[in-house]
Motif scaffolding. Structure first.
Motif, PDB file in Angstrom:
ATOM      1  N   MET A 159      36.417  36.852 -31.791  1.00  0.00           N
ATOM      2  CA  MET A 159      37.816  36.867 -31.359  1.00  0.00           C
ATOM      3  C   MET A 159      38.057  38.001 -30.360  1.00  0.00           C
ATOM      4  O   MET A 159      38.739  37.822 -29.354  1.00  0.00           O
ATOM      5  N   TYR A 160      37.493  39.165 -30.659  1.00  0.00           N
ATOM      6  CA  TYR A 160      37.646  40.300 -29.748  1.00  0.00           C
ATOM      7  C   TYR A 160      36.832  40.095 -28.471  1.00  0.00           C
ATOM      8  O   TYR A 160      37.220  40.552 -27.405  1.00  0.00           O
ATOM      9  N   LEU A 161      35.701  39.398 -28.580  1.00  0.00           N
ATOM     10  CA  LEU A 161      34.913  39.099 -27.384  1.00  0.00           C
ATOM     11  C   LEU A 161      35.688  38.183 -26.443  1.00  0.00           C
ATOM     12  O   LEU A 161      35.712  38.399 -25.229  1.00  0.00           O
ATOM     13  N   ILE A 162      36.356  37.187 -26.988  1.00  0.00           N
ATOM     14  CA  ILE A 162      37.188  36.296 -26.165  1.00  0.00           C
ATOM     15  C   ILE A 162      38.324  37.087 -25.521  1.00  0.00           C
ATOM     16  O   ILE A 162      38.607  36.929 -24.328  1.00  0.00           O
ATOM     17  N   LEU A 163      38.966  37.957 -26.300  1.00  0.00           N
ATOM     18  CA  LEU A 163      40.039  38.791 -25.745  1.00  0.00           C
ATOM     19  C   LEU A 163      39.508  39.694 -24.639  1.00  0.00           C
ATOM     20  O   LEU A 163      40.164  39.878 -23.611  1.00  0.00           O
ATOM     21  N   LEU A 164      38.313  40.228 -24.814  1.00  0.00           N
ATOM     22  CA  LEU A 164      37.716  41.072 -23.778  1.00  0.00           C
ATOM     23  C   LEU A 164      37.450  40.275 -22.503  1.00  0.00           C
ATOM     24  O   LEU A 164      37.716  40.754 -21.394  1.00  0.00           O
ATOM     25  N   ILE A 165      36.957  39.060 -22.637  1.00  0.00           N
ATOM     26  CA  ILE A 165      36.706  38.217 -21.459  1.00  0.00           C
ATOM     27  C   ILE A 165      38.004  37.939 -20.710  1.00  0.00           C
ATOM     28  O   ILE A 165      38.074  38.066 -19.486  1.00  0.00           O
ATOM     29  N   PHE A 166      39.057  37.576 -21.438  1.00  0.00           N
ATOM     30  CA  PHE A 166      40.350  37.330 -20.784  1.00  0.00           C
ATOM     31  C   PHE A 166      40.935  38.614 -20.180  1.00  0.00           C
ATOM     32  O   PHE A 166      41.600  38.575 -19.151  1.00  0.00           O
ATOM     33  N   THR A 167      40.659  39.741 -20.811  1.00  0.00           N
ATOM     34  CA  THR A 167      41.115  41.019 -20.260  1.00  0.00           C
ATOM     35  C   THR A 167      40.407  41.302 -18.941  1.00  0.00           C
ATOM     36  O   THR A 167      41.033  41.783 -17.982  1.00  0.00           O
ATOM     37  N   LEU A 168      39.123  41.007 -18.862  1.00  0.00           N
ATOM     38  CA  LEU A 168      38.392  41.205 -17.604  1.00  0.00           C
ATOM     39  C   LEU A 168      38.921  40.271 -16.515  1.00  0.00           C
ATOM     40  O   LEU A 168      39.003  40.659 -15.341  1.00  0.00           O
ATOM     41  N   LEU A 169      39.306  39.060 -16.895  1.00  0.00           N
ATOM     42  CA  LEU A 169      39.942  38.158 -15.927  1.00  0.00           C
ATOM     43  C   LEU A 169      41.288  38.722 -15.463  1.00  0.00           C
ATOM     44  O   LEU A 169      41.647  38.623 -14.292  1.00  0.00           O
ATOM     45  N   LEU A 170      42.009  39.335 -16.382  1.00  0.00           N
ATOM     46  CA  LEU A 170      43.271  39.980 -16.029  1.00  0.00           C
ATOM     47  C   LEU A 170      43.034  41.110 -15.028  1.00  0.00           C
ATOM     48  O   LEU A 170      43.842  41.334 -14.130  1.00  0.00           O
ATOM     49  N   PHE A 171      41.921  41.802 -15.161  1.00  0.00           N
ATOM     50  CA  PHE A 171      41.571  42.854 -14.191  1.00  0.00           C
ATOM     51  C   PHE A 171      41.438  42.275 -12.783  1.00  0.00           C
ATOM     52  O   PHE A 171      41.824  42.917 -11.805  1.00  0.00           O
ATOM     53  N   LEU A 172      40.884  41.070 -12.677  1.00  0.00           N
ATOM     54  CA  LEU A 172      40.782  40.439 -11.363  1.00  0.00           C
ATOM     55  C   LEU A 172      42.166  40.195 -10.775  1.00  0.00           C
ATOM     56  O   LEU A 172      42.392  40.414  -9.583  1.00  0.00           O
ATOM     57  N   VAL A 173      43.103  39.761 -11.611  1.00  0.00           N
ATOM     58  CA  VAL A 173      44.476  39.580 -11.156  1.00  0.00           C
ATOM     59  C   VAL A 173      45.080  40.937 -10.768  1.00  0.00           C
ATOM     60  O   VAL A 173      45.803  41.043  -9.778  1.00  0.00           O
ATOM     61  N   ASP A 174      44.754  41.976 -11.535  1.00  0.00           N
ATOM     62  CA  ASP A 174      45.227  43.327 -11.204  1.00  0.00           C
ATOM     63  C   ASP A 174      44.749  43.762  -9.827  1.00  0.00           C
ATOM     64  O   ASP A 174      45.518  44.309  -9.034  1.00  0.00           O
ATOM     65  N   VAL A 175      43.484  43.539  -9.555  1.00  0.00           N
ATOM     66  CA  VAL A 175      42.923  43.925  -8.251  1.00  0.00           C
ATOM     67  C   VAL A 175      43.666  43.186  -7.143  1.00  0.00           C
ATOM     68  O   VAL A 175      44.065  43.791  -6.137  1.00  0.00           O
ATOM     69  N   TRP A 176      43.883  41.893  -7.324  1.00  0.00           N
ATOM     70  CA  TRP A 176      44.616  41.113  -6.322  1.00  0.00           C
ATOM     71  C   TRP A 176      46.030  41.668  -6.152  1.00  0.00           C
ATOM     72  O   TRP A 176      46.524  41.819  -5.031  1.00  0.00           O
ATOM     73  N   THR A 177      46.696  41.976  -7.265  1.00  0.00           N
ATOM     74  CA  THR A 177      48.066  42.506  -7.221  1.00  0.00           C
ATOM     75  C   THR A 177      48.107  43.847  -6.487  1.00  0.00           C
ATOM     76  O   THR A 177      48.972  44.074  -5.637  1.00  0.00           O
ATOM     77  N   ILE A 178      47.188  44.728  -6.809  1.00  0.00           N
ATOM     78  CA  ILE A 178      47.164  46.056  -6.184  1.00  0.00           C
ATOM     79  C   ILE A 178      46.850  45.947  -4.696  1.00  0.00           C
ATOM     80  O   ILE A 178      47.512  46.574  -3.869  1.00  0.00           O
ATOM     81  N   VAL A 179      45.852  45.128  -4.340  1.00  0.00           N
ATOM     82  CA  VAL A 179      45.500  44.952  -2.935  1.00  0.00           C
ATOM     83  C   VAL A 179      46.681  44.367  -2.161  1.00  0.00           C
ATOM     84  O   VAL A 179      47.022  44.818  -1.058  1.00  0.00           O
ATOM     85  N   THR A 180      47.341  43.378  -2.752  1.00  0.00           N
ATOM     86  CA  THR A 180      48.514  42.782  -2.099  1.00  0.00           C
ATOM     87  C   THR A 180      49.632  43.798  -1.931  1.00  0.00           C
ATOM     88  O   THR A 180      50.259  43.886  -0.875  1.00  0.00           O
ATOM     89  N   ALA A 181      49.893  44.598  -2.969  1.00  0.00           N
ATOM     90  CA  ALA A 181      50.952  45.603  -2.889  1.00  0.00           C
ATOM     91  C   ALA A 181      50.643  46.651  -1.823  1.00  0.00           C
ATOM     92  O   ALA A 181      51.519  47.051  -1.064  1.00  0.00           O
TER      93      ALA A 181
END
Length: 188
Positions: A159-181
């Motif tokens: 369960m925590y491994l799945i959450l970690l994978i989705f968290t890493l995907l969220l990091f990709l969205v973060d990078v896009w958000t920061i670069v766009t900003a």
């Protein structure tokens, strides 16, 4: 072995590294874009204060995740490092002779947690997110005589491994958000 054995304790169990890494990473992924967005949108709060708040929150979360469970010949105790203020996270201790039973309780999400019940009827939550949980439960059974064969951790590692994978995907969205900003900031 998953527990650290010392000369003055039977075993010391710390929070599972997978759980600790997952929750700290999730915190960073959720908060990292905030200062950039605050700066780009001219938020009423200076963006530097977001960095201060994120740092304070990270230290608080790290403190909460630094719990350790110590079993010795006298009993079981939940402690925190000395740098964690007692008003923030208070531990507890319970002598083996004072443990009457291990009582299951259903959580609001349908899981089961366990509480030690003392002779006086006070309840103490059995720490379930430690590395080496099955070894901890085995030692509790040896010291108390309570049957623990039906005691399982609340959340499984996958369960925590799945959450970690989705968290890493969220990091990709973060990078896009920061670069766009940042790019939008250059245009303004």
């Amino acid at each position: 072995m998953t527990a650290n054995l010392t000369h003055d304790s039977l075993a010391t169990f710390r929070l599972s590294p997978l759980i600790r890494i997952t929750l700290l990473t999730l915190y960073i992924a959720l908060t990292l874009p905030l200062p950039f967005l605050a700066q780009m949108t001219n938020a009423p709060i200076p963006y530097q204060w977001f960095w201060v708040g994120i740092a304070i929150g990270f230290v608080g979360l790290y403190a909460a995740l630094s719990e350790q469970v110590v079993l010795d010949d006298q009993g079981i105790q939940v402690t925190y490092p000395t740098w964690v203020p007692r008003f923030f996270r208070r531990g507890w201790s319970l002598p083996w002779s004072d443990i009457k039973e291990l009582k299951p309780r259903t959580t609001g999400q349908g899981g089961i947690v366990y509480y030690f019940l003392s002779q006086s009827g006070q309840a103490y939550l059995l720490p379930m997110r430690v590395a080496g949980f099955s070894h901890l439960v085995k030692l509790v059974e040896e010291k108390t005589g309570i049957d623990t064969r039906d005691v399982y951790p609340l959340a499984q590692p996958w369960m925590y491994l799945i959450l970690l994978i989705f968290t890493l995907l969220l990091f990709l969205v973060d990078v896009w958000t920061i670069v766009t900003a940042v790019d939008l900031g250059k245009l303004v």
